[in-house]
Write an enzyme that holds these catalytic residues in place. Structure first.
Site, short mmCIF file in Angstrom:
data_model
loop_
_atom_site.label_atom_id
_atom_site.label_comp_id
_atom_site.label_asym_id
_atom_site.label_seq_id
_atom_site.Cartn_x
_atom_site.Cartn_y
_atom_site.Cartn_z
N CYS A 194 -38.86 36.39 11.82
CA CYS A 194 -39.04 37.81 12.11
C CYS A 194 -37.81 38.34 12.84
O CYS A 194 -37.54 37.94 13.99
CB CYS A 194 -40.30 38.02 12.95
SG CYS A 194 -40.51 39.69 13.60
N CYS A 230 -38.66 40.11 16.12
CA CYS A 230 -39.01 39.16 17.19
C CYS A 230 -37.75 38.57 17.80
O CYS A 230 -37.64 38.44 19.03
CB CYS A 230 -39.89 38.05 16.63
SG CYS A 230 -41.43 38.59 15.86
#
Length: 273
Positions: A118, A121
């Protein structure tokens, strides 16, 4: 412009055909064979070319390569492990998550759901680490979505990066998703729920519905013993008093009659007389 190479045999050094004299001199100076000691064409005389010892690190790597049949390179540190603090920890299992929340007492716990692939993230992680450094009394738990995908499904986590905040007997106090662009949402939630305060009762942890969902998930090794239902004290007293055979016996009928003030001596007498 490539020129042919002429070799004088197994004991000579190859050189371009146009410079046979240099080839001969070089062959005389550095004949190939067993060992590296040779006659030198330098005025100083002979030059000894001995094997140079490997540095300590290379010796260890070479030894490891000989044992394993190849050279191995150390595992690169993953991005979510590069910036960590003592109050940051990766969750190992669903049981670990539930136990960590129950054992946190009155401490604020931030559960950070992330995925190695991600991009949001990864970009957000350094800022989360900064918040962890500035708030050492807050516990930051990291949940790897790829490792614990089944657990995340049971907890209804389908958006990343995602955060849930828990605090003592209140249980879950906040739940949201944010990115670098909306980091203020995380900052405000941390400021709202992190001040020191004492909450009555033990830590609540995960919601009961979440615990039941984790226990029903066959992919997880998770056991849950249902907690006794907590009833407010006033409601408990009222329910027990109204129950048949409760601790309070009904009062006599005379005692339930209203009292009136007597006319002569001012004494209280039942109004039924």
């Amino acid at each position: 412009m490539a020129s042919a190479l002429c070799g004088g045999g197994s004991g000579s050094v190859a050189a371009p055909c146009g410079d046979l004299g240099a080839a001969a001199a070089l062959a005389e100076s550095l004949p190939m064979g067993a060992g590296y000691r040779a006659k030198s064409s330098f005025p100083a005389g002979r030059v000894a070319l001995a094997d140079r010892p490997l540095r300590r690190g290379l010796q260890v790597a070479a030894a490891a390569g000989q044992m394993n049949g190849n050279l191995t390179i150390g595992k690169a540190m993953r991005w979510w492990e590069k910036v960590t603090h003592p109050n940051m920890r990766e969750v190992e299992s669903a049981q670990d998550l539930a136990d960590s929340l129950l054992n946190a007492g009155d401490k604020l716990v931030v559960v950070d759901f992330f995925s190695p692939g991600c991009g949001g993230c990864r970009a957000l992680h350094p800022k989360i680490a900064q918040f962890a450094e500035r708030n050492p009394d807050v516990l930051f738990l990291q949940v790897n979505y790829e490792k614990h995908k089944s657990m995340c499904y049971s907890l209804h986590v389908h958006v990343l990066p995602f955060f849930r905040l828990y605090r003592g007997a209140q249980g879950r106090v906040s739940s949201f998703s944010c990115t670098n662009a909306t980091i203020k949402k995380f900052k405000d939630a941390l400021a709202k729920h992190s001040p020191d305060r004492c909450s009555l009762g033990p830590a609540r942890g995960l919601e009961e519905a979440e615990l039941l969902a984790l226990a029903a998930n066959r992919d997880l090794e998770f056991t849950y013993n249902e907690k006794p239902t907590l009833v407010p004290i006033a409601e408990a007293i009222q329910m027990e008093a109204a129950s048949i055979g409760g601790p309070w016996m009904p009062l006599p009928a005379a005692a339930t009659q209203p009292l009136t003030l007597g006319s002569e001596n001012g004494s209280l007498i039942p109004s039924g007389r």
